[in-house]
Design a protein around this motif. Structure first.
Motif, PDB file in Angstrom:
ATOM      1  N   ILE A 293       0.829  -1.202   0.000  1.00  0.00           N
ATOM      2  CA  ILE A 293       0.000   0.000   0.000  1.00  0.00           C
ATOM      3  C   ILE A 293       0.867   1.257   0.000  1.00  0.00           C
ATOM      4  O   ILE A 293       0.599   2.234  -0.704  1.00  0.00           O
ATOM      5  CB  ILE A 293      -0.938   0.004   1.222  1.00  0.00           C
ATOM      6  CG1 ILE A 293      -1.924  -1.162   1.144  1.00  0.00           C
ATOM      7  CG2 ILE A 293      -1.707   1.333   1.311  1.00  0.00           C
ATOM      8  CD1 ILE A 293      -2.761  -1.351   2.397  1.00  0.00           C
ATOM      9  N   GLN A 294       1.940   1.238   0.793  1.00  0.00           N
ATOM     10  CA  GLN A 294       2.782   2.434   0.969  1.00  0.00           C
ATOM     11  C   GLN A 294       3.859   2.579  -0.096  1.00  0.00           C
ATOM     12  O   GLN A 294       4.580   3.582  -0.116  1.00  0.00           O
ATOM     13  CB  GLN A 294       3.452   2.387   2.342  1.00  0.00           C
ATOM     14  CG  GLN A 294       2.485   2.399   3.511  1.00  0.00           C
ATOM     15  CD  GLN A 294       3.215   2.319   4.844  1.00  0.00           C
ATOM     16  OE1 GLN A 294       4.204   3.011   5.074  1.00  0.00           O
ATOM     17  NE2 GLN A 294       2.739   1.464   5.728  1.00  0.00           N
ATOM     18  N   LYS A 295       3.964   1.606  -0.987  1.00  0.00           N
ATOM     19  CA  LYS A 295       5.078   1.532  -1.925  1.00  0.00           C
ATOM     20  C   LYS A 295       5.339   2.826  -2.686  1.00  0.00           C
ATOM     21  O   LYS A 295       6.491   3.245  -2.861  1.00  0.00           O
ATOM     22  CB  LYS A 295       4.825   0.387  -2.899  1.00  0.00           C
ATOM     23  CG  LYS A 295       6.019   0.048  -3.786  1.00  0.00           C
ATOM     24  CD  LYS A 295       5.744  -1.232  -4.553  1.00  0.00           C
ATOM     25  CE  LYS A 295       6.943  -1.653  -5.367  1.00  0.00           C
ATOM     26  NZ  LYS A 295       6.719  -2.927  -6.074  1.00  0.00           N
ATOM     27  N   GLU A 296       4.295   3.485  -3.143  1.00  0.00           N
ATOM     28  CA  GLU A 296       4.452   4.706  -3.944  1.00  0.00           C
ATOM     29  C   GLU A 296       3.893   5.939  -3.240  1.00  0.00           C
ATOM     30  O   GLU A 296       3.739   6.991  -3.863  1.00  0.00           O
ATOM     31  CB  GLU A 296       3.770   4.527  -5.302  1.00  0.00           C
ATOM     32  CG  GLU A 296       4.429   3.456  -6.161  1.00  0.00           C
ATOM     33  CD  GLU A 296       3.743   3.284  -7.498  1.00  0.00           C
ATOM     34  OE1 GLU A 296       4.309   3.716  -8.530  1.00  0.00           O
ATOM     35  OE2 GLU A 296       2.629   2.714  -7.522  1.00  0.00           O
ATOM     36  N   MET A 297       3.614   5.824  -1.963  1.00  0.00           N
ATOM     37  CA  MET A 297       3.096   6.960  -1.210  1.00  0.00           C
ATOM     38  C   MET A 297       4.174   8.003  -0.943  1.00  0.00           C
ATOM     39  O   MET A 297       5.352   7.665  -0.766  1.00  0.00           O
ATOM     40  CB  MET A 297       2.529   6.502   0.137  1.00  0.00           C
ATOM     41  CG  MET A 297       1.177   5.862   0.089  1.00  0.00           C
ATOM     42  SD  MET A 297       0.562   5.530   1.778  1.00  0.00           S
ATOM     43  CE  MET A 297      -1.079   4.930   1.424  1.00  0.00           C
ATOM     44  N   THR A 298       3.765   9.258  -0.906  1.00  0.00           N
ATOM     45  CA  THR A 298       4.664  10.316  -0.443  1.00  0.00           C
ATOM     46  C   THR A 298       4.720  10.252   1.088  1.00  0.00           C
ATOM     47  O   THR A 298       3.920   9.553   1.724  1.00  0.00           O
ATOM     48  CB  THR A 298       4.130  11.693  -0.867  1.00  0.00           C
ATOM     49  OG1 THR A 298       2.869  11.922  -0.229  1.00  0.00           O
ATOM     50  CG2 THR A 298       3.943  11.762  -2.383  1.00  0.00           C
ATOM     51  N   LYS A 299       5.656  10.967   1.671  1.00  0.00           N
ATOM     52  CA  LYS A 299       5.761  10.988   3.133  1.00  0.00           C
ATOM     53  C   LYS A 299       4.470  11.500   3.769  1.00  0.00           C
ATOM     54  O   LYS A 299       4.033  10.986   4.807  1.00  0.00           O
ATOM     55  CB  LYS A 299       6.948  11.860   3.559  1.00  0.00           C
ATOM     56  CG  LYS A 299       8.304  11.263   3.213  1.00  0.00           C
ATOM     57  CD  LYS A 299       9.434  12.157   3.688  1.00  0.00           C
ATOM     58  CE  LYS A 299      10.781  11.539   3.360  1.00  0.00           C
ATOM     59  NZ  LYS A 299      11.910  12.407   3.809  1.00  0.00           N
ATOM     60  N   LYS A 300       3.875  12.480   3.153  1.00  0.00           N
ATOM     61  CA  LYS A 300       2.622  13.036   3.674  1.00  0.00           C
ATOM     62  C   LYS A 300       1.495  12.009   3.590  1.00  0.00           C
ATOM     63  O   LYS A 300       0.693  11.879   4.523  1.00  0.00           O
ATOM     64  CB  LYS A 300       2.235  14.305   2.890  1.00  0.00           C
ATOM     65  CG  LYS A 300       0.991  14.983   3.415  1.00  0.00           C
ATOM     66  CD  LYS A 300       0.698  16.266   2.634  1.00  0.00           C
ATOM     67  CE  LYS A 300      -0.550  16.958   3.175  1.00  0.00           C
ATOM     68  NZ  LYS A 300      -0.853  18.196   2.420  1.00  0.00           N
ATOM     69  N   GLU A 301       1.454  11.280   2.490  1.00  0.00           N
ATOM     70  CA  GLU A 301       0.421  10.263   2.338  1.00  0.00           C
ATOM     71  C   GLU A 301       0.600   9.136   3.336  1.00  0.00           C
ATOM     72  O   GLU A 301      -0.388   8.621   3.888  1.00  0.00           O
ATOM     73  CB  GLU A 301       0.445   9.716   0.910  1.00  0.00           C
ATOM     74  CG  GLU A 301      -0.076  10.716  -0.127  1.00  0.00           C
ATOM     75  CD  GLU A 301       0.209  10.294  -1.545  1.00  0.00           C
ATOM     76  OE1 GLU A 301      -0.439  10.832  -2.467  1.00  0.00           O
ATOM     77  OE2 GLU A 301       1.090   9.439  -1.761  1.00  0.00           O
ATOM     78  N   ILE A 302       1.841   8.741   3.594  1.00  0.00           N
ATOM     79  CA  ILE A 302       2.107   7.702   4.597  1.00  0.00           C
ATOM     80  C   ILE A 302       1.670   8.163   5.976  1.00  0.00           C
ATOM     81  O   ILE A 302       1.062   7.409   6.746  1.00  0.00           O
ATOM     82  CB  ILE A 302       3.607   7.323   4.596  1.00  0.00           C
ATOM     83  CG1 ILE A 302       3.975   6.613   3.286  1.00  0.00           C
ATOM     84  CG2 ILE A 302       3.939   6.435   5.788  1.00  0.00           C
ATOM     85  CD1 ILE A 302       5.447   6.328   3.138  1.00  0.00           C
ATOM     86  N   LYS A 303       1.936   9.419   6.289  1.00  0.00           N
ATOM     87  CA  LYS A 303       1.553   9.969   7.590  1.00  0.00           C
ATOM     88  C   LYS A 303       0.039   9.982   7.741  1.00  0.00           C
ATOM     89  O   LYS A 303      -0.498   9.594   8.789  1.00  0.00           O
ATOM     90  CB  LYS A 303       2.118  11.402   7.735  1.00  0.00           C
ATOM     91  CG  LYS A 303       1.870  12.008   9.097  1.00  0.00           C
ATOM     92  CD  LYS A 303       2.511  13.390   9.182  1.00  0.00           C
ATOM     93  CE  LYS A 303       2.276  14.028  10.540  1.00  0.00           C
ATOM     94  NZ  LYS A 303       2.903  15.378  10.647  1.00  0.00           N
ATOM     95  N   ASN A 304      -0.665  10.408   6.698  1.00  0.00           N
ATOM     96  CA  ASN A 304      -2.130  10.443   6.756  1.00  0.00           C
ATOM     97  C   ASN A 304      -2.709   9.035   6.799  1.00  0.00           C
ATOM     98  O   ASN A 304      -3.700   8.784   7.480  1.00  0.00           O
ATOM     99  CB  ASN A 304      -2.680  11.193   5.532  1.00  0.00           C
ATOM    100  CG  ASN A 304      -2.375  12.672   5.584  1.00  0.00           C
ATOM    101  OD1 ASN A 304      -2.157  13.244   6.651  1.00  0.00           O
ATOM    102  ND2 ASN A 304      -2.359  13.305   4.426  1.00  0.00           N
ATOM    103  N   TRP A 305      -2.093   8.099   6.087  1.00  0.00           N
ATOM    104  CA  TRP A 305      -2.550   6.716   6.093  1.00  0.00           C
ATOM    105  C   TRP A 305      -2.407   6.105   7.482  1.00  0.00           C
ATOM    106  O   TRP A 305      -3.256   5.336   7.932  1.00  0.00           O
ATOM    107  CB  TRP A 305      -1.762   5.917   5.065  1.00  0.00           C
ATOM    108  CG  TRP A 305      -2.144   4.463   4.988  1.00  0.00           C
ATOM    109  CD1 TRP A 305      -3.247   3.926   4.368  1.00  0.00           C
ATOM    110  CD2 TRP A 305      -1.426   3.351   5.531  1.00  0.00           C
ATOM    111  NE1 TRP A 305      -3.260   2.571   4.500  1.00  0.00           N
ATOM    112  CE2 TRP A 305      -2.156   2.177   5.211  1.00  0.00           C
ATOM    113  CE3 TRP A 305      -0.243   3.232   6.256  1.00  0.00           C
ATOM    114  CZ2 TRP A 305      -1.732   0.907   5.585  1.00  0.00           C
ATOM    115  CZ3 TRP A 305       0.176   1.972   6.643  1.00  0.00           C
ATOM    116  CH2 TRP A 305      -0.564   0.812   6.302  1.00  0.00           C
TER     117      TRP A 305
END
Length: 308
Positions: A293-305
């Motif tokens: 799921i996190q493979k292509e996430m930005t740092k911000k997206e990972i934090k929100n996830w």
């Protein structure tokens, strides 16, 4: 309609495969003469995502064009080309036509990229390789790299994204009973553009698709409910990339022309194999890990996830 007629209502795959918006013109090029006598060409588009536009100048005086007349357009109102006059005291003479197609031309992608199955974590599905229907019904030649899957479930189920991407096209028009049809061209569709420029096309949703154009999705995000065709619930999936911009030739001879899109044989993460190519007619269980799921996430997206 007899059974033969129904079976010939096949999904036609050609130049228009990835252009399903019909209610309004999805792409237009306009030109403007500026005060300094330069000419600016602007692309207007109604759908998000990347397009490739090919220009054909019938007249071009007092200016020069560097390279091939092929351009990438990612945003609406994109000023993608400016022609400057050689003689700044005279106007540029020009006339042109254009063709366009969805996709980034020859994107850099990894053929070993790992995808999720198009159903939620823990769901059991049957993977069936699909034939090239243009060859089956219309005498066309199957592309050498052709790969398409049909993923079947026991009952109606939620289809999910296989990879991070932007929803660039949603066709959500059909609410017909397709239970007894072998094939039909009237299928609700979602197209998602991935960060590397490849495209995933999901076909076969019940009316009432969950996502909207412009929305960002991640592996496991719900897209809609699969429909029933030929008495089986399933979704069709192909992963493609634009490999040719010879749009004019394909439009003139769609039957004989080669596909403008390349087809990717994907590697999937399943409980049987964390990274492998699927075997035709075999059952698999979806495995959507946090890493996937996190493979292509930005740092911000990972934090929100992580907050969910």
């Amino acid at each position: 309609m007899n059974k033969l007629s129904k079976s010939i209502l096949a999904l036609v795959i050609g130049v228009s495969t990835l252009s399903t918006k019909a209610q309004e013109k999805e792409f237009n090029v306009s030109s403007k003469r500026n005060e300094d006598k330069s000419i600016t060409l602007t692309a207007e588009k109604t759908s998000p995502g990347t397009y490739t536009v090919v220009l054909n100048f019938r007249e071009l005086d007092n200016t020069s064009l560097n390279g091939d007349p092929i351009y990438e357009v990612r945003h609406n109102n994109d000023n993608f080309l400016t022609l400057t006059p050689i003689n700044k005291e005279q106007n540029i003479g020009y006339s042109f036509s254009y063709s366009y197609i969805r996709g980034k031309l020859n994107p850099k992608y990894s053929p070993l990229f790992l995808y999720a199955l198009p159903y939620a974590n823990g769901k059991k599905v049957r993977a069936v390789e699909s034939s090239f229907l243009n060859a089956t019904y219309f005498g066309s030649t199957t592309p050498e790299d052709w790969k398409a899957y049909r993923f079947y479930t026991e009952n109606a189920d939620t289809v999910t994204a296989i990879r991070k991407g932007t929803v660039v096209n949603v066709l959500d028009l059909y609410d017909e009973d397709t239970k007894d049809l072998k094939y039909t061209s009237k299928v609700n569709t979602v197209i998602i553009e991935h960060p590397d420029g490849t495209l995933a096309t999901y076909k076969g949703f019940k009316k009432g698709i969950f996502v909207k154009e412009g929305q960002t999705v991640f592996p496991g995000n719900a897209l809609g409910i699969n429909n029933i065709t030929n008495e089986r619930y399933g979704i069709s999936l192909i992963i493609t990339y634009l490999k040719s911009a010879e749009i004019g030739a394909a439009k003139k001879n769609p039957k004989d022309s080669k596909s403008l899109y390349g087809f990717i044989t994907p590697y999937f993460c399943t409980t049987d194999n964390a990274n492998g190519i699927l075997t035709n007619q075999k059952y698999y269980t979806s495995s959507i890990t946090p890493e996937l799921i996190q493979k292509e996430m930005t740092k911000k997206e990972i934090k929100n996830w992580g907050k969910k």
